[in-house]
Design a protein around this motif. Structure first.
Motif, mmCIF file in Angstrom:
data_model
loop_
_atom_site.group_PDB
_atom_site.id
_atom_site.type_symbol
_atom_site.label_atom_id
_atom_site.label_comp_id
_atom_site.label_asym_id
_atom_site.label_seq_id
_atom_site.Cartn_x
_atom_site.Cartn_y
_atom_site.Cartn_z
ATOM 1 N N ARG A 1 0.882 -1.272 -0.098
ATOM 2 C CA ARG A 1 -0.042 0.023 -0.104
ATOM 3 C C ARG A 1 0.800 1.395 0.139
ATOM 4 O O ARG A 1 0.561 2.192 0.524
ATOM 5 N N GLY A 2 2.109 1.191 -0.655
ATOM 6 C CA GLY A 2 2.788 2.556 -0.777
ATOM 7 C C GLY A 2 3.901 2.349 0.316
ATOM 8 O O GLY A 2 4.827 3.390 0.262
ATOM 9 N N TYR A 3 3.960 1.628 1.292
ATOM 10 C CA TYR A 3 4.793 2.066 2.555
ATOM 11 C C TYR A 3 5.814 0.655 2.644
ATOM 12 O O TYR A 3 5.288 -0.448 2.643
ATOM 13 N N LEU A 4 6.768 0.972 3.181
ATOM 14 C CA LEU A 4 7.809 0.134 3.548
ATOM 15 C C LEU A 4 7.470 -0.890 4.757
ATOM 16 O O LEU A 4 7.362 -0.322 5.997
ATOM 17 N N ILE A 5 7.227 -1.986 4.536
ATOM 18 C CA ILE A 5 6.757 -2.780 5.985
ATOM 19 C C ILE A 5 7.712 -3.990 5.989
ATOM 20 O O ILE A 5 7.630 -4.547 7.024
ATOM 21 N N ASN A 6 8.671 -4.285 5.363
ATOM 22 C CA ASN A 6 9.527 -5.415 5.150
ATOM 23 C C ASN A 6 10.903 -4.879 5.059
ATOM 24 O O ASN A 6 11.227 -5.071 3.732
ATOM 25 N N THR A 7 11.643 -4.440 5.923
ATOM 26 C CA THR A 7 12.884 -3.992 5.698
ATOM 27 C C THR A 7 13.977 -5.162 5.469
ATOM 28 O O THR A 7 15.020 -4.940 4.585
ATOM 29 N N LEU B 1 16.669 9.737 -1.464
ATOM 30 C CA LEU B 1 15.450 8.557 -1.351
ATOM 31 C C LEU B 1 14.076 9.365 -1.566
ATOM 32 O O LEU B 1 13.701 10.173 -0.714
ATOM 33 N N VAL B 2 13.436 8.565 -2.321
ATOM 34 C CA VAL B 2 12.078 8.991 -2.614
ATOM 35 C C VAL B 2 11.052 8.433 -1.515
ATOM 36 O O VAL B 2 10.976 7.020 -1.853
ATOM 37 N N GLU B 3 10.331 8.944 -0.733
ATOM 38 C CA GLU B 3 9.435 8.284 0.031
ATOM 39 C C GLU B 3 7.885 8.779 -0.136
ATOM 40 O O GLU B 3 7.834 9.793 -0.813
ATOM 41 N N PRO B 4 7.188 7.984 0.045
ATOM 42 C CA PRO B 4 5.522 8.423 -0.055
ATOM 43 C C PRO B 4 5.282 9.512 0.820
ATOM 44 O O PRO B 4 5.720 9.776 1.915
ATOM 45 N N LEU B 5 4.127 10.167 0.527
ATOM 46 C CA LEU B 5 3.501 11.117 1.411
ATOM 47 C C LEU B 5 3.042 10.559 2.649
ATOM 48 O O LEU B 5 2.525 9.400 2.500
ATOM 49 N N PHE B 6 2.962 11.359 3.613
ATOM 50 C CA PHE B 6 2.416 10.723 4.773
ATOM 51 C C PHE B 6 2.990 9.827 5.527
ATOM 52 O O PHE B 6 2.414 8.707 6.023
ATOM 53 N N ASN B 7 4.357 9.329 5.298
ATOM 54 C CA ASN B 7 4.864 8.094 5.761
ATOM 55 C C ASN B 7 4.940 8.284 7.301
ATOM 56 O O ASN B 7 5.343 9.303 7.922
ATOM 57 N N PRO B 8 4.367 7.256 7.891
ATOM 58 C CA PRO B 8 4.138 7.247 9.353
ATOM 59 C C PRO B 8 5.714 7.381 10.021
ATOM 60 O O PRO B 8 6.644 6.794 9.602
ATOM 61 N N PRO B 9 5.687 7.958 11.132
ATOM 62 C CA PRO B 9 7.101 8.095 12.005
ATOM 63 C C PRO B 9 7.857 6.885 12.005
ATOM 64 O O PRO B 9 9.133 6.754 11.956
ATOM 65 N N LEU C 1 7.801 4.201 10.320
ATOM 66 C CA LEU C 1 8.404 3.667 9.184
ATOM 67 C C LEU C 1 9.536 4.419 8.760
ATOM 68 O O LEU C 1 10.474 4.188 7.961
ATOM 69 N N GLN C 2 9.363 5.911 8.881
ATOM 70 C CA GLN C 2 10.648 6.718 8.937
ATOM 71 C C GLN C 2 11.883 6.204 9.867
ATOM 72 O O GLN C 2 12.954 6.368 9.086
ATOM 73 N N HIS C 3 11.463 5.799 10.847
ATOM 74 C CA HIS C 3 12.720 5.198 11.811
ATOM 75 C C HIS C 3 13.132 4.195 11.081
ATOM 76 O O HIS C 3 14.407 3.856 11.146
ATOM 77 N N ALA C 4 12.517 3.082 10.730
ATOM 78 C CA ALA C 4 12.937 1.930 10.160
ATOM 79 C C ALA C 4 13.837 2.285 8.917
ATOM 80 O O ALA C 4 14.613 1.674 8.664
ATOM 81 N N THR C 5 13.238 3.185 7.987
ATOM 82 C CA THR C 5 14.130 3.719 6.895
ATOM 83 C C THR C 5 15.495 4.176 7.154
ATOM 84 O O THR C 5 16.416 3.875 6.570
ATOM 85 N N ASP C 6 15.426 4.834 8.228
ATOM 86 C CA ASP C 6 16.555 5.498 8.579
ATOM 87 C C ASP C 6 17.754 4.756 8.971
ATOM 88 O O ASP C 6 19.094 4.724 9.176
ATOM 89 N N ARG D 1 14.395 13.819 15.338
ATOM 90 C CA ARG D 1 14.935 15.180 15.157
ATOM 91 C C ARG D 1 15.419 15.427 13.911
ATOM 92 O O ARG D 1 15.234 16.538 13.452
ATOM 93 N N CYS D 2 16.195 14.522 13.342
ATOM 94 C CA CYS D 2 16.789 14.617 12.056
ATOM 95 C C CYS D 2 15.643 15.043 10.989
ATOM 96 O O CYS D 2 15.845 15.631 10.062
ATOM 97 N N ARG D 3 14.554 14.170 11.116
ATOM 98 C CA ARG D 3 13.435 14.213 10.154
ATOM 99 C C ARG D 3 12.859 15.691 9.928
ATOM 100 O O ARG D 3 12.087 15.642 9.160
ATOM 101 N N ARG D 4 12.963 16.435 11.122
ATOM 102 C CA ARG D 4 12.319 17.637 11.143
ATOM 103 C C ARG D 4 12.874 18.564 9.968
ATOM 104 O O ARG D 4 12.336 19.697 9.689
ATOM 105 N N ARG D 5 13.977 18.247 9.529
ATOM 106 C CA ARG D 5 14.519 18.974 8.151
ATOM 107 C C ARG D 5 13.733 18.773 6.919
ATOM 108 O O ARG D 5 13.851 19.563 6.193
ATOM 109 N N PHE D 6 12.841 17.608 7.120
ATOM 110 C CA PHE D 6 12.267 17.564 5.693
ATOM 111 C C PHE D 6 10.636 17.979 5.978
ATOM 112 O O PHE D 6 10.444 17.561 7.058
ATOM 113 N N PHE D 7 10.311 18.468 4.955
ATOM 114 C CA PHE D 7 8.968 18.990 5.146
ATOM 115 C C PHE D 7 7.845 18.052 5.095
ATOM 116 O O PHE D 7 6.470 18.490 5.448
ATOM 117 N N HIS D 8 7.973 16.904 4.379
ATOM 118 C CA HIS D 8 6.667 15.929 4.391
ATOM 119 C C HIS D 8 7.048 14.798 5.501
ATOM 120 O O HIS D 8 6.273 14.193 5.598
#
Length: 474
Positions: A114-120, A146-154, A156-161, A467-474
């Protein structure tokens, strides 16, 4: 020269932060200075920017500054049927595209749902294959866009980082969303068309469809409309239709996906085309056959007669009307006689245009969602009234699902009655909708101030992901 204002990387309001404009060449459509990147380990660290568009269906990867990605591969793993889980080797990314690989009945593992990374774990395997074998790059000496989908939950952002910095050890990371990159690429390629610096990007991808207003390369999140329909849903629907009417192909995801891409199209007159689809197999302009692989003579599926499959394109409107008037011939018994088919072959008729119809009228198929035209209108109406006429004149189509023939014409027909008469409607499909997002990322990665937009590995280790993710607008 044409000047384009990029959004600031700061966490404050966009309009209160000054950013020096980027210069674009109106003729070449590339930012200055232009960087030529080549494959190999001898490149300098400063020019090593890996751009990854991590799509649900296809992964596009290459280097910033290049016109095209080096790798466009399936973002999944697959295992041939038979045996236990350890008896067969899993095929990853480009290995599925090899000519000698039989994709019949393969079990798929996808990292994105459904557009989101669920299996790292699966994503790690795919990235290792792409970075080490195709790009031949050392992540520890590289930056990543890296291109991420809009409204990526925090979460999943942490798992990506964690995947980027801890598993692969990239030096720095910049995250961008698809609509802003599409706008950036089209604005650099056609500066006169985007003088207002705003557009409505309609992304019909593998997992979902987004209608996103973009202003000065900044996606207006409050106006984004999402449909939970994409290429995957269309493939699943085609599998159900073929399995019900012909052969059981519920396990043939890759083959049905190939048949969908080669044979499906968008109808401009659904009732009339349904009438034509009832004609006998000789007079039916939509009838065509798809051959499944036998594992011996050929290992890939293919269209039996491509000229036969493209007959509908050369059918004039007056001939369509004439055939509809004489449609009574379909009631004759000899017309209903079906030709004999081989065991590894199935026929498509009205399925070819009923499957893409999901985008325009999903409610007719039991899906309680608005159609694509309604989503576009809602996205525009959520924006300021001064922006609305400009957005209707600057609609950009991207994503692989927009490649269906007649998609743009049908969308314009559906959209025009919903738009005020004094507004113009102009829909532009990207030159290559599959690569549009990646090319925008390539331009962004080659800008002089790209490094200032990134978060470094040391910043991630010191401050953490949130805190690092605050740099990105979405």
């Amino acid at each position: 020269m044409w000047y384009y204002n990029m959004p600031s990387r700061a966490s404050g309001p966009l309009l209160n932060v000054y950013r020096p404009p980027l210069k674009f060449d109106c003729h070449l459509g590339t930012p200055f200075p232009e960087k030529k990147l080549r494959l190999g380990y001898t490149m300098t660290v400063g020019s090593r920017v890996v751009v990854i568009d991590n799509g649900g269906g296809l992964l596009k990867a290459g280097f910033g500054g290049d016109n095209d990605p080096i790798a466009v591969v399936p973002n999944c793993m697959a295992k041939p049927p038979g045996g236990n889980a350890n008896s067969k080797k899993w095929l990853v990314a480009d290995q599925l595209q090899a000519e000698d690989v039989d994709v019949t009945g393969m079990t798929l593992k996808r990292p994105i749902d459904r557009g989101y990374l669920i299996n790292t774990e699966v994503q790690k395997e795919v990235w290792e294959r792409v970075l080490c074998n195709l790009l031949q790059v050392d992540p520890t000496n590289s930056s990543l866009l890296l291109v991420e989908p809009l409204f990526n939950p925090p979460a999943l952002q942490h798992a990506t980082d964690e995947l980027v910095f801890e598993e692969f050890g990239f030096n720095s990371l910049c995250v961008a969303d698809g609509p802003s990159l599409v706008h950036l690429y089209e604005a650099s390629r056609q500066p006169m068309f985007f003088r207002a610096q705003c557009s409505l990007v309609v992304d019909c991808g593998f997992s979902f469809t987004h209608a996103s207003p973009v202003l000065q390369n900044f996606t207006l999140n409050y106006g984004v409309q999402r449909m939970d329909l994409g290429g995957k849903a269309l493939t699943n629907y085609l599998k159900e239709l073929v399995s019900y009417r012909s052969l059981n192909v519920m396990d043939e995801t890759l083959l049905i996906d190939d048949a969908k891409e080669k044979l499906c199209f968008v109808s401009l007159d659904v009732p009339g085309d349904l009438h034509l689809a009832r004609l006998s197999f000789k007079d039916n302009p939509f009838r065509c056959s798809y051959i499944l692989p036998d594992g011996i003579a050929y290992k890939k599926g293919f269209v039996k007669d491509m000229d036969e499959a493209l007959r509908y394109r050369s059918l004039p409107l007056d001939e369509e009307a004439e055939k509809k008037e004489h449609g009574m011939d379909i009631n004759k018994s000899e017309d209903r006689k079906k030709p004999e088919l081989s065991q590894n072959e199935f026929v498509l008729t009205n399925e070819r245009f009923l499957v893409p119809e999901m985008f325009f009228h999903p409610i007719d198929l039991g899906i309680n969602q608005a159609g694509l035209a309604e989503c576009i209108v809602r996205a525009v109406q959520a924006c300021h009234q001064y922006l609305q006429p400009v957005l209707f004149e600057s609609i950009i189509l991207t994503g692989g699902s927009t490649l269906f023939p007649r998609f743009t014409d049908r969308l314009e027909r559906e959209l025009r009655p919903l738009v005020p008469d004094n507004y113009k409607v102009k829909i532009t499909r990207q030159e290559d909708p599959i690569l549009g997002v990646w090319r925008g990322g390539s331009i962004l990665a080659s800008t002089p101030d790209f490094e200032s937009m990134c978060i470094t590995k040391s910043e991630y280790e010191e401050m953490g992901s949130a805190r690092c993710r605050r740099r990105f607008f979405h």
